[in-house]
Write an enzyme that holds these catalytic residues in place. Structure first.
Site, short mmCIF file in Angstrom:
data_model
loop_
_atom_site.label_atom_id
_atom_site.label_comp_id
_atom_site.label_asym_id
_atom_site.label_seq_id
_atom_site.Cartn_x
_atom_site.Cartn_y
_atom_site.Cartn_z
N CYS A 75 8.66 -12.14 -29.73
CA CYS A 75 8.99 -10.72 -29.76
C CYS A 75 9.65 -10.15 -28.51
O CYS A 75 10.83 -9.79 -28.52
CB CYS A 75 7.73 -9.90 -30.03
SG CYS A 75 6.69 -10.50 -31.37
N HIS A 133 6.82 -2.91 -26.96
CA HIS A 133 6.54 -4.25 -26.46
C HIS A 133 7.42 -4.66 -25.28
O HIS A 133 7.80 -5.84 -25.15
CB HIS A 133 6.66 -5.28 -27.60
CG HIS A 133 5.79 -6.49 -27.35
ND1 HIS A 133 5.87 -7.62 -28.13
CD2 HIS A 133 4.83 -6.74 -26.43
CE1 HIS A 133 5.00 -8.52 -27.70
NE2 HIS A 133 4.36 -8.01 -26.66
N HIS A 220 4.46 -8.91 -39.27
CA HIS A 220 3.62 -9.53 -38.25
C HIS A 220 2.14 -9.39 -38.64
O HIS A 220 1.75 -8.38 -39.23
CB HIS A 220 3.88 -8.80 -36.92
CG HIS A 220 3.33 -9.46 -35.70
ND1 HIS A 220 1.98 -9.53 -35.44
CD2 HIS A 220 3.94 -10.05 -34.64
CE1 HIS A 220 1.79 -10.13 -34.27
NE2 HIS A 220 2.96 -10.47 -33.77
N LYS A 299 8.32 -19.30 -35.91
CA LYS A 299 8.17 -18.55 -34.67
C LYS A 299 7.59 -19.45 -33.57
O LYS A 299 6.75 -20.30 -33.84
CB LYS A 299 7.25 -17.35 -34.94
CG LYS A 299 6.90 -16.52 -33.74
CD LYS A 299 5.93 -15.42 -34.13
CE LYS A 299 5.48 -14.60 -32.94
NZ LYS A 299 4.55 -13.51 -33.32
#
Length: 462
Positions: A75, A133, A220, A299
């Site tokens: 992310c 984030h 997510h 991921k």
């Protein structure tokens, strides 16, 4: 007489228009980002067990990129590249893969040139709704990095019902209006849709163009659909490896698709659709329940499935409708692309490592070959794509793939083409010398064998 920069001139023109109540001719921009969405998780990209009609409609009205990449397989490092238009490895915050909950003194430096900041200088009203984030508040607030407005959460994840970054009975609330903590009841995906629609309504009659970043948390983890509030109360760890299913994942993606549909319907109702650029993409490749076909990897991995992402752009009358593009692209390209489409200058002191895709997306220029680089600390992952060829290193294993003819990355060509293998290896080493070195203290997430069965061999450090 003092020299007037183009940026100052644009800002002055925008201010003059606003003072006279004239509408700007600059396009509005909505940048929609999903979180951990796999390449094939939309039905227009190949998902078979559910449909995403609103995002399919966005693609039908615009252009789908078939070779788009994330700057990172996680992310916050991708978000660093997106907002700065540069490789994330140029900033300390970009070395976090990703920023862990509670990390202090690491964030996007206030005052660093950003996409929203440059658009704001050019006269745009800028807003972020959803995931930030890029550092804790208030030290690293979105309001210090180019956004006029922020409503959302600062960490990498929150529960969809409690809006906490840990279990329901903890004091970890993470919902903010600007730099002020707030409480609001509801399923997070729906709340983000509500606030996006509210922003559009508020700016319906404004002569000032807007830039809206709508950054969903879906899909997510935690794995919670809109009817799963009991699961929210049950789980003690938001990663909950004992939770989730294909059906729950489908519900999460479809609810996000529904909210995108609400945004598009509001644009149409307000007469803003034709003069609004809408981009939809993901921050990295998919996680446990994602579909990354025809790629392997997920991921946290530099295999294609960890970094290949869906990307759609719609601008009626400017970007061809119902088309696909084979142009190789990456997250940091969106900054120069959107600045060019908006007629706004970049910052010459911080040139983008990406390229503007504007003429290619408009159909006036043919796709061009690219050379892109990646680095990921966990498992010592390295990669470069040069044309159709990709050099890849994972731990002590090295590979050479033609990712156009072999998207699954199965045929290792390093012995057949040693010259290409060594050339790409050398190019990566030379590029890496121009970036910040890896920080041993930085987070670098990975899926371990004791939690995810198909990652056997990836053992936790002792």
């Amino acid at each position: 007489m003092s020299t007037i920069t183009r940026r100052q001139l644009l800002a002055g023109v925008a201010a003059s228009q606003l003072a006279r109540g004239q509408r700007s001719t600059s396009p509005n921009i909505i940048f929609i980002m999903a979180d951990d969405l796999g390449y094939a998780d939309l039905s227009c990209y190949g998902r078979r067990d559910y449909t995403t009609p609103h995002l399919d409609g966005l693609a039908a009205g615009g252009t789908r990129l078939l070779q788009a990449y994330a700057n990172s397989p996680v992310c916050s490092s991708t978000r660093t590249a997106l907002i700065t238009g540069r490789y994330q490895y140029r900033l300390r915050v970009g070395l976090e893969e990703p920023i862990a909950v509670g990390t202090a003194n690491v964030g996007l430096p206030a005052g660093h040139p950003t996409l929203p900041g440059l658009l704001r200088t050019a006269g745009y009203n800028t807003a972020l709704i959803g995931k930030w984030h890029l550092g804790r508040l208030p030290e690293y607030s979105p309001l210090q990095s180019g956004y006029d407005h922020f409503w959302g959460f600062r960490n990498g994840y929150v529960d969809y019902f409690t809006h906490k970054s840990a279990a329901a009975d903890t004091n970890t609330d993470d919902l903010w209006d600007g730099d002020r903590p707030v409480h609001e009841t509801g399923y997070l995906t729906d709340l983000l849709g509500n606030h996006a629609v509210s922003f559009l309504e508020t700016n319906r009659q404004s002569p000032q163009p807007f830039f809206l970043s709508l950054h969903f948390s879906a899909p997510h983890w935690p794995w919670e659909g809109p009817g799963d509030e009991a699961e929210s109360r049950r789980i003690r760890n938001l990663r909950h490896y004992d939770g989730g299913s294909q059906a729950i994942y489908a519900a999460m993606v479809r609810q996000m698709d529904l909210q995108v549909g609400r945004v598009m319907k509001t644009l149409e109702k307000n007469g803003q659709a034709r003069n609004t650029i809408v981009v939809f993409t993901s921050d990295n490749g998919g996680e446990r329940f994602a579909d990354t076909w025809p790629f392997t990897g997920k991921k946290t991995e530099l295999l294609e499935g960890g970094i290949r992402i869906p990307s759609i752009i719609r601008w009626p009358g400017k970007v061809p409708a119902g088309k696909t593009s084979q142009q190789v692209a990456i997250s940091m390209d969106w900054m120069p692309t959107l600045l060019e489409l908006a007629g706004a200058p970049g910052d010459p002191a911080y040139p983008s490592d990406g390229m503007s895709l504007a003429s290619i997306l408009k159909g006036s220029t043919a796709p061009v070959p690219r050379r892109l680089f990646w680095r990921y600390k966990s498992q010592s992952q390295r990669a470069i794509r040069d044309g159709d060829m990709k050099w890849l290193k994972i731990a002590d294993n090295t590979f050479l793939f033609d990712v156009v003819t072999d998207p699954l990355e199965r045929a290792n060509l390093k012995e057949r083409h040693p010259d290409v293998f060594h050339r790409l290896n050398t190019l990566w080493e030379e590029w890496n010398k121009t970036m910040l070195p890896e920080d041993p203290s930085a987070t670098s997430d990975v899926m371990y064998a004791d939690s995810v069965a198909d990652h056997y061999g990836v053992t936790r450090p002792r």
